[in-house]
Design an enzyme around this catalytic site. Structure first.
Site, PDB file in Angstrom:
ATOM      1  N   PHE A 185       0.819  -1.209   0.000  1.00  0.00           N
ATOM      2  CA  PHE A 185       0.000   0.000   0.000  1.00  0.00           C
ATOM      3  C   PHE A 185       0.855   1.262   0.000  1.00  0.00           C
ATOM      4  O   PHE A 185       0.799   2.079  -0.937  1.00  0.00           O
ATOM      5  CB  PHE A 185      -0.935  -0.065   1.209  1.00  0.00           C
ATOM      6  CG  PHE A 185      -1.465   1.254   1.700  1.00  0.00           C
ATOM      7  CD1 PHE A 185      -2.005   2.192   0.829  1.00  0.00           C
ATOM      8  CD2 PHE A 185      -1.445   1.544   3.055  1.00  0.00           C
ATOM      9  CE1 PHE A 185      -2.500   3.406   1.296  1.00  0.00           C
ATOM     10  CE2 PHE A 185      -1.948   2.749   3.531  1.00  0.00           C
ATOM     11  CZ  PHE A 185      -2.460   3.683   2.644  1.00  0.00           C
ATOM     12  N   ILE A 186       1.687   1.437   0.999  1.00  0.00           N
ATOM     13  CA  ILE A 186       2.505   2.644   1.088  1.00  0.00           C
ATOM     14  C   ILE A 186       3.700   2.558   0.146  1.00  0.00           C
ATOM     15  O   ILE A 186       4.029   3.511  -0.561  1.00  0.00           O
ATOM     16  CB  ILE A 186       2.989   2.868   2.537  1.00  0.00           C
ATOM     17  CG1 ILE A 186       1.808   2.894   3.500  1.00  0.00           C
ATOM     18  CG2 ILE A 186       3.783   4.176   2.651  1.00  0.00           C
ATOM     19  CD1 ILE A 186       2.200   2.771   4.968  1.00  0.00           C
ATOM     20  N   LEU A 232       5.562 -10.380  -1.854  1.00  0.00           N
ATOM     21  CA  LEU A 232       4.139 -10.434  -2.221  1.00  0.00           C
ATOM     22  C   LEU A 232       3.283 -11.176  -1.196  1.00  0.00           C
ATOM     23  O   LEU A 232       2.206 -11.690  -1.530  1.00  0.00           O
ATOM     24  CB  LEU A 232       3.956 -11.051  -3.615  1.00  0.00           C
ATOM     25  CG  LEU A 232       4.662 -10.305  -4.761  1.00  0.00           C
ATOM     26  CD1 LEU A 232       4.379 -10.988  -6.092  1.00  0.00           C
ATOM     27  CD2 LEU A 232       4.232  -8.836  -4.810  1.00  0.00           C
ATOM     28  N   THR A 233       3.733 -11.201   0.066  1.00  0.00           N
ATOM     29  CA  THR A 233       2.896 -11.761   1.120  1.00  0.00           C
ATOM     30  C   THR A 233       1.633 -10.938   1.285  1.00  0.00           C
ATOM     31  O   THR A 233       0.522 -11.475   1.413  1.00  0.00           O
ATOM     32  CB  THR A 233       3.665 -11.806   2.450  1.00  0.00           C
ATOM     33  OG1 THR A 233       4.792 -12.675   2.307  1.00  0.00           O
ATOM     34  CG2 THR A 233       2.781 -12.325   3.580  1.00  0.00           C
ATOM     35  N   ILE A 235      13.220 -10.488   2.023  1.00  0.00           N
ATOM     36  CA  ILE A 235      14.368  -9.813   2.630  1.00  0.00           C
ATOM     37  C   ILE A 235      15.114 -10.719   3.610  1.00  0.00           C
ATOM     38  O   ILE A 235      16.274 -10.447   3.951  1.00  0.00           O
ATOM     39  CB  ILE A 235      13.953  -8.520   3.355  1.00  0.00           C
ATOM     40  CG1 ILE A 235      12.916  -8.802   4.455  1.00  0.00           C
ATOM     41  CG2 ILE A 235      13.439  -7.486   2.364  1.00  0.00           C
ATOM     42  CD1 ILE A 235      12.632  -7.625   5.354  1.00  0.00           C
ATOM     43  N   ALA A 265       9.246  -3.056   4.054  1.00  0.00           N
ATOM     44  CA  ALA A 265       8.801  -4.431   4.271  1.00  0.00           C
ATOM     45  C   ALA A 265       8.692  -4.715   5.764  1.00  0.00           C
ATOM     46  O   ALA A 265       9.606  -4.413   6.532  1.00  0.00           O
ATOM     47  CB  ALA A 265       9.781  -5.409   3.623  1.00  0.00           C
ATOM     48  N   ALA A 266       7.573  -5.302   6.183  1.00  0.00           N
ATOM     49  CA  ALA A 266       7.373  -5.558   7.612  1.00  0.00           C
ATOM     50  C   ALA A 266       6.189  -6.472   7.833  1.00  0.00           C
ATOM     51  O   ALA A 266       5.295  -6.586   6.999  1.00  0.00           O
ATOM     52  CB  ALA A 266       7.143  -4.243   8.362  1.00  0.00           C
ATOM     53  N   TYR A 324       5.113  -6.723  18.289  1.00  0.00           N
ATOM     54  CA  TYR A 324       5.325  -5.824  17.152  1.00  0.00           C
ATOM     55  C   TYR A 324       6.016  -4.536  17.599  1.00  0.00           C
ATOM     56  O   TYR A 324       6.979  -4.078  16.971  1.00  0.00           O
ATOM     57  CB  TYR A 324       3.983  -5.494  16.501  1.00  0.00           C
ATOM     58  CG  TYR A 324       4.045  -4.405  15.448  1.00  0.00           C
ATOM     59  CD1 TYR A 324       4.665  -4.634  14.228  1.00  0.00           C
ATOM     60  CD2 TYR A 324       3.484  -3.149  15.689  1.00  0.00           C
ATOM     61  CE1 TYR A 324       4.724  -3.637  13.269  1.00  0.00           C
ATOM     62  CE2 TYR A 324       3.540  -2.156  14.741  1.00  0.00           C
ATOM     63  CZ  TYR A 324       4.171  -2.401  13.528  1.00  0.00           C
ATOM     64  OH  TYR A 324       4.244  -1.403  12.588  1.00  0.00           O
TER      65      TYR A 324
END
Length: 319
Positions: free
Chosen positions: A13-14, A35-36, A59, A81-82, A150
């Site tokens: 999205f971002i 692409l998760t 990554i 990515a996270a 998190y």
């Protein structure tokens, strides 16, 4: 020579909006995403552009990432990515640890061998909020609550970046995002309350609001439009800050008020159901953006009403 930037999570999205900004600004962009949760469709406006390339890669794969660093040799790494869900981090803390810390360490290991100029690390202003009292706002210097895995991994990541920047001589900026909304956001748990509400409202289905006894309108959050967030990334790419910056509006809004604003924007009347609180939720979150204003000359330009109208137009354009 054009600056080369590697964007992790760039199909999300971002990240996809950030990739568009870089290409428009004359950067050569390598978008890396497993692409998760990201989608190649988010990049359809960039595919085929001479300054853009997409690679499906994780990554956490050190061999694959080293190859990309060796062949692309980025000047800037923009790390989006996270694993981004508080609830998921409680349900599967090992996955959260692997993506958010092991993945970061893979990138930093690559940087040791292939030096860069700047590193932009995306963190969470919401999850790292302090306990808010009265009219307070969370500042970058406040000690966060750290009430979810998190939050712990994101805060640890900030510190890893700071240490490595000093050890391997690159500039960095930590961007602590408030709650971001806008086109391409997926309805993904607490990370995507706006698209969840929008999807339900458009389908004339009731939504669910998690509340506390002392907060009948739900938890409060600081909502910032994605285009304003992209501008913060642009500015951070052009200036060395070497610090943590909150990226939010400084306005505290109850989630029920967000729901009502969406109803007004889409001219609908759909009920919402109330349930008890969710484990790991920060009750109140609002960010002070004074440091971002001073250091980056960044200001949130988009009001909630304007942002929701832009989202409405984007949804209509897709349908």
């Amino acid at each position: 020579m054009n600056k080369r930037v590697l964007v992790t999570g760039g199909a999300g999205f971002i990240g996809s909006h950030v990739c568009e900004m870089y290409v428009a600004g004359g950067y050569d962009v390598l978008c890396v995403d497993n692409l998760t949760s990201g989608k190649v469709g988010n990049l359809q406006g960039l595919m085929g552009h001479t300054r853009f390339q997409f690679v499906k890669e994780d990554i956490c794969n050190l061999v694959g990432m080293r190859y990309l660093f060796e062949t692309f040799q980025p000047h800037i790494v923009n790390h989006h990515a996270a694993q981004k869900s508080v609830v998921a981090s409680l349900e599967n803390p090992m996955d959260d640890l692997d993506t958010n810390l092991n993945g970061l360490l893979m990138l930093l290991a690559c940087i040791q061998k292939y030096p860069i100029e700047k590193f932009i690390y995306v963190s969470s202003g919401g999850a790292l909020s302090k306990v808010i009292v009265g009219d307070e706002k969370s500042k970058e210097s406040d000690m966060p609550q750290l009430i979810s895995p998190y939050a712990i991994t994101k805060y640890a990541g900030e510190n890893y970046v700071t240490i490595y920047a000093k050890a391997y001589d690159f500039d960095y900026t930590v961007l602590r995002y408030a709650n971001i909304y806008g086109p391409r956001q997926i309805p993904d748990g607490e990370c995507g309350v706006v698209p969840i509400f929008v999807n339900n409202i458009l389908a004339n289905q009731p939504s669910v609001l998690m509340t506390y006894p002392d907060m009948p309108r739900g938890c409060t959050r600081d909502y910032v439009f994605v285009e304003d967030v992209v501008e913060a990334n642009r500015l951070a790419s052009e200036k060395a800050t070497n610090t943590v910056l909150n990226i939010g509006t400084g306005q505290e809004i109850a989630i029920l008020d967000i729901y009502q604003a969406i109803l007004n924007t889409f001219d609908k009347e759909v009920p919402i159901m109330m349930e008890g609180p969710r484990i790991g939720d920060v009750k109140r979150s609002v960010l002070s953006n004074d440091r971002a204003k001073k250091i980056l000359a960044w200001y949130p330009r988009t009001s909630l009403e304007e942002g929701l109208l832009s989202l409405k137009k984007a949804i209509r354009a897709r349908s």
